[in-house]
Design a protein around this motif. Structure first.
Motif: not given
Length: 120
Positions: A75-101
């Motif tokens: 997303f930072e490099l400007g890829a057209s197939n990646v939206s900010l929504n997807d980035v934020m959701v995936d970052m939150q999923k990763a954060n929740v998984g890390f907190q669970f671990g």
């Protein structure tokens, strides 16, 4: 937000398989057909026990974090197939998984300390 019926059915089958395994069923297939990822996780848990289930969970957490970082960089490099929504959701999923671990690790350390302090 609604989920497709297939995803809900798959989640239900995975929960039934885990319930059957927790109840002591030796055959995970008794709970019904499980999707490929669910079968791999259930098979890993029954074949190697707690250690392989823990390793599979840690590998999934690591994979989620790697995927989130990859999407963030794309997303930072400007890829057209990646939206900010997807980035934020995936970052939150990763954060929740890390907190669970992290919480699982804290409980394991606490249980280990309790066992070590027991008098024989």
């Amino acid at each position: 937000m609604t989920m497709p019926v297939n995803a809900l059915g798959s989640a239900l089958q995975q929960m039934q398989a885990m319930a059957a395994q927790a109840a002591g069923s030796s055959n995970v297939a008794d709970a019904g057909a499980v999707g490929e990822s669910g079968a791999a996780t259930a098979g890993a848990a029954s074949a190697g026990g707690f250690a392989s289930a823990l390793k599979a969970s840690l590998d999934k957490i690591s994979g989620d974090q790697t995927k989130a970082m990859g999407e963030s960089q794309a997303f930072e490099l400007g890829a057209s197939n990646v939206s900010l929504n997807d980035v934020m959701v995936d970052m939150q999923k990763a954060n929740v998984g890390f907190q669970f671990g992290l919480q699982v690790r804290n409980k394991l350390v606490s249980a280990y300390n309790d066992i070590m302090q027991m008098q024989v």
